[in-house]
Enzyme design. Structure first.
Site, PDB file in Angstrom:
ATOM      1  N   GLU A 160     -17.061 -88.455  21.027  1.00 42.98           N
ATOM      2  CA  GLU A 160     -17.670 -89.805  21.092  1.00 42.98           C
ATOM      3  C   GLU A 160     -18.553 -90.134  19.887  1.00 42.98           C
ATOM      4  O   GLU A 160     -19.655 -90.662  20.055  1.00 42.98           O
ATOM      5  CB  GLU A 160     -18.474 -89.943  22.390  1.00 42.98           C
ATOM      6  CG  GLU A 160     -17.641 -89.736  23.632  1.00 42.98           C
ATOM      7  CD  GLU A 160     -18.447 -89.755  24.930  1.00 42.98           C
ATOM      8  OE1 GLU A 160     -19.649 -90.049  24.886  1.00 42.98           O
ATOM      9  OE2 GLU A 160     -17.858 -89.470  25.992  1.00 42.98           O
ATOM     10  N   ASN A 203     -12.488 -86.121  20.343  1.00 45.14           N
ATOM     11  CA  ASN A 203     -12.313 -86.680  21.696  1.00 45.14           C
ATOM     12  C   ASN A 203     -13.162 -87.946  21.846  1.00 45.14           C
ATOM     13  O   ASN A 203     -14.326 -87.963  21.444  1.00 45.14           O
ATOM     14  CB  ASN A 203     -12.796 -85.612  22.698  1.00 45.14           C
ATOM     15  CG  ASN A 203     -12.404 -85.883  24.129  1.00 45.14           C
ATOM     16  OD1 ASN A 203     -11.227 -86.101  24.413  1.00 45.14           O
ATOM     17  ND2 ASN A 203     -13.366 -85.857  25.040  1.00 45.14           N
ATOM     18  N   HIS A 242     -10.823 -93.186  30.527  1.00 42.61           N
ATOM     19  CA  HIS A 242     -11.527 -93.625  31.734  1.00 42.61           C
ATOM     20  C   HIS A 242     -11.258 -95.125  31.837  1.00 42.61           C
ATOM     21  O   HIS A 242     -11.864 -95.912  31.114  1.00 42.61           O
ATOM     22  CB  HIS A 242     -13.035 -93.402  31.606  1.00 42.61           C
ATOM     23  CG  HIS A 242     -13.415 -91.962  31.468  1.00 42.61           C
ATOM     24  ND1 HIS A 242     -13.274 -91.049  32.490  1.00 42.61           N
ATOM     25  CD2 HIS A 242     -13.949 -91.267  30.428  1.00 42.61           C
ATOM     26  CE1 HIS A 242     -13.711 -89.860  32.085  1.00 42.61           C
ATOM     27  NE2 HIS A 242     -14.118 -89.961  30.843  1.00 42.61           N
ATOM     28  N   GLU A 277      -9.469 -86.930  30.021  1.00 44.40           N
ATOM     29  CA  GLU A 277     -10.473 -87.175  31.076  1.00 44.40           C
ATOM     30  C   GLU A 277     -10.044 -88.332  31.983  1.00 44.40           C
ATOM     31  O   GLU A 277     -10.863 -89.155  32.395  1.00 44.40           O
ATOM     32  CB  GLU A 277     -11.834 -87.508  30.446  1.00 44.40           C
ATOM     33  CG  GLU A 277     -12.361 -86.448  29.514  1.00 44.40           C
ATOM     34  CD  GLU A 277     -13.766 -86.718  28.983  1.00 44.40           C
ATOM     35  OE1 GLU A 277     -14.444 -87.628  29.507  1.00 44.40           O
ATOM     36  OE2 GLU A 277     -14.170 -86.025  28.045  1.00 44.40           O
ATOM     37  N   ASP A 279      -9.285 -91.104  34.561  1.00 44.28           N
ATOM     38  CA  ASP A 279      -9.524 -91.640  35.898  1.00 44.28           C
ATOM     39  C   ASP A 279      -9.253 -93.136  35.843  1.00 44.28           C
ATOM     40  O   ASP A 279      -9.400 -93.766  34.806  1.00 44.28           O
ATOM     41  CB  ASP A 279     -10.925 -91.319  36.467  1.00 44.28           C
ATOM     42  CG  ASP A 279     -12.049 -91.480  35.477  1.00 44.28           C
ATOM     43  OD1 ASP A 279     -12.077 -92.501  34.773  1.00 44.28           O
ATOM     44  OD2 ASP A 279     -12.922 -90.594  35.419  1.00 44.28           O
TER      45      ASP A 279
END
Ligand code: G3I
Length: 470
Positions: A160, A203, A242, A277, A279
């Site tokens: 990030e 990432n 996400h 990651e 979701d």
């Protein structure tokens, strides 16, 4: 006619079962076994509650049965591994690595250089002191990567580092403020020196929002080009993914198509794309209907398609197992995972399972074996990893596995179940038939001819197979 077929089926079914020839139908299929057949990794985090021993045993059973790659939710981050200067804490990470090895899983390390979850001492003692911060970051990477050398297969080296709006480097980071963007290049070089065989990733989130220069992924692509040109040892980009399920414009929140475009651009640079990651949450407070959950399943499947179809994509990792233990509440989202609060698989699970089952790689591509020819690493391909070990582990952990099934005409015969729940799905993963309390056999007379996936559950036994109804 159907009666004759049914009778013939009974006879044949009994003959097969009693002759022990029903093996082809007896083995349980899991996300994991199907992912391995397709040469990809499928995984979920081990939640922080698992490390604290606060989860029911069923959670771990599901985790090791369904997944072949694991990452810790918080336990390998800077604040967890070096809470005070030079005093390293590997207890939780070691616990996970041991679990992964015992169950034949690949291990992701998350994350080395990140603006968040940096312990207070870093800024308090060395804030804005470039020389000292470089020393601190190098020492951290040397120790942590060195400790798990050969055991952690891949690292999020930098996490990030790009800001959200006008893409540029993220300003509020102790590393960026004190060192400048060169902390990124340095982190990759140090990580590579500490474990030359580990795969090293950048990432970030919001990478599914397009690759134009104004989007985060567009900015990242320019940096990846520069890193590659300068010989910085980077092997992969992790897209956190996400995302929020919304009935409004999908492109506002990103789309699988945009992420696929990023994968294709990365392929030109010989860099892998991983979904790290995933979701797909709904807004908190709204009622989530059955059809919402089915749409969510479709989106899970669309992201999976990238990993199955793009030769430089190999990993599909979900940020949690059950909706009951998920960080999403803090983001005002809910129900973003593939198991519900009671650890029952949701339509998203079925969607993923069915897609893994019916995916057929294009004939003309040597899928996955050609992933990233990185000469600095002994072995980066999925093909050369722990497939043998995982197969053994699956066999051990597949649960009772005593249920088997056989179909003849429109009749489904089930052995080894006392009171099974039977679900039939079409090849797009849509439910077409469901029945409870089935024992012995069930007539699927209302299901028209064709190929289907059928799932039989009885207690903890769970068998899913492709069937043809003729
Ligand atoms: O460790 C303390 C504990 O001592 C204390 O009792 C407890 C009380 O709230 O808090 C604990 O720390 C929490 C930590 O998770 C461990 O449970 C933090 O408050 C909480 O903020 C932290 O949240 C994590 C978050 O990263 C922090 O940034 C989430 O669990 C974790 O899922 C989330 O993961 C990140 C990825 O690393 C990077 N990408 C985004 C993703 C979701 O935000």
């Amino acid at each position: 006619m159907r009666t004759q077929q049914t009778l013939a089926g009974v006879v044949l079914g009994i003959a097969l079962f009693s002759a022990g020839l029903s093996n082809a139908f007896a083995a349980d299929e899991t996300l994991r076994s199907l992912a391995e057949k397709n040469n990809i990794y499928i995984g979920a985090i081990l939640n922080s509650q698992w490390f604290g021993g606060g989860l029911p045993g069923q959670y771990e059973q599901i985790h090791k049965t369904q997944f072949n790659i694991v990452v810790a939710e918080n336990e390998m981050k800077f604040d967890a591994t070096e809470p005070s200067e030079g005093r390293f804490n590997y207890g939780n990470g070691d616990k996970m690595v041991k679990y992964a090895k015992a169950n034949g899983m690949r291990v992701r390390g998350h994350a080395l250089a990140w603006h968040s979850q940096v312990p207070g001492w870093v800024d308090q003692k060395y804030g804005k002191n470039k020389k000292e911060l470089l020393r601190v970051l190098k020492n951290h990477i040397d120790n942590v990567v060195g400790h798990w050398k050969g055991q952690v297969d891949e690292w999020d080296v930098v996490n990030e580092a790009i800001s959200n709006n006008e893409p540029q480097w993220r300003g509020y980071s102790v590393w960026y403020q004190g060192i400048g963007p060169e902390f990124i290049d340095s982190a990759f070089v140090w990580a590579h020196a500490a474990d030359p065989n580990a795969e090293l990733c950048y990432n970030d989130y919001n990478l599914e929002q397009g690759i134009s220069p104004k989007a985060k992924a567009g900015f990242l692509l320019e940096q990846v080009k520069r890193w590659v040109a300068n010989g910085i040892p980077i092997h992969c980009v992790g897209s956190q993914t996400h995302v929020e399920d919304t009935t409004t414009d999908k492109h506002f929140i990103g789309s699988p198509d945009s992420l696929r475009a990023l994968a294709k651009e990365l392929a030109k640079l010989n860099i892998k794309l991983k979904i790290t990651e995933l979701d797909i949450g709904f807004k908190s407070g709204i009622n989530v209907s059955k059809s919402d959950l089915e749409r969510q399943g479709k989106t899970f499947r669309e992201y999976l398609d990238i990993i199955l179809e793009e030769p430089n994509a190999d990993t599909y990792l979900i940020w949690g197992v059950s909706d009951k233990w998920s960080w999403l509440g803090g983001l005002n989202r809910q129900k973003g995972l593939i198991y519900d609060d009671n650890l029952n698989p949701k339509p998203a699970f079925d969607s993923i399972l069915v897609r893994l089952q019916n995916f057929e790689p294009p004939q003309d591509t040597a899928k996955k074996d050609t992933v990233v020819a990185d000469t600095s690493k002994k072995d980066t391909t999925v093909k050369d990893t722990t497939v043998k070990d995982t197969t053994t582990a699956i066999a051990k952990s597949a649960g009772p596995g005593s249920v088997s099934m056989y179909v003849a005409g429109h009749t489904l015969f089930i052995a080894g179940a006392n009171s099974a729940k039977v679900d039939v799905f079409d090849m797009q993963g849509r439910p077409v038939f469901s029945a409870k309390n089935v024992k012995g056999s069930i007539d699927l007379k209302d299901v028209s001819e064709g190929l289907y996936m059928v799932r039989v559950r009885d207690g903890s036994a769970n068998l899913t197979k492709r069937i043809a109804i003729k």
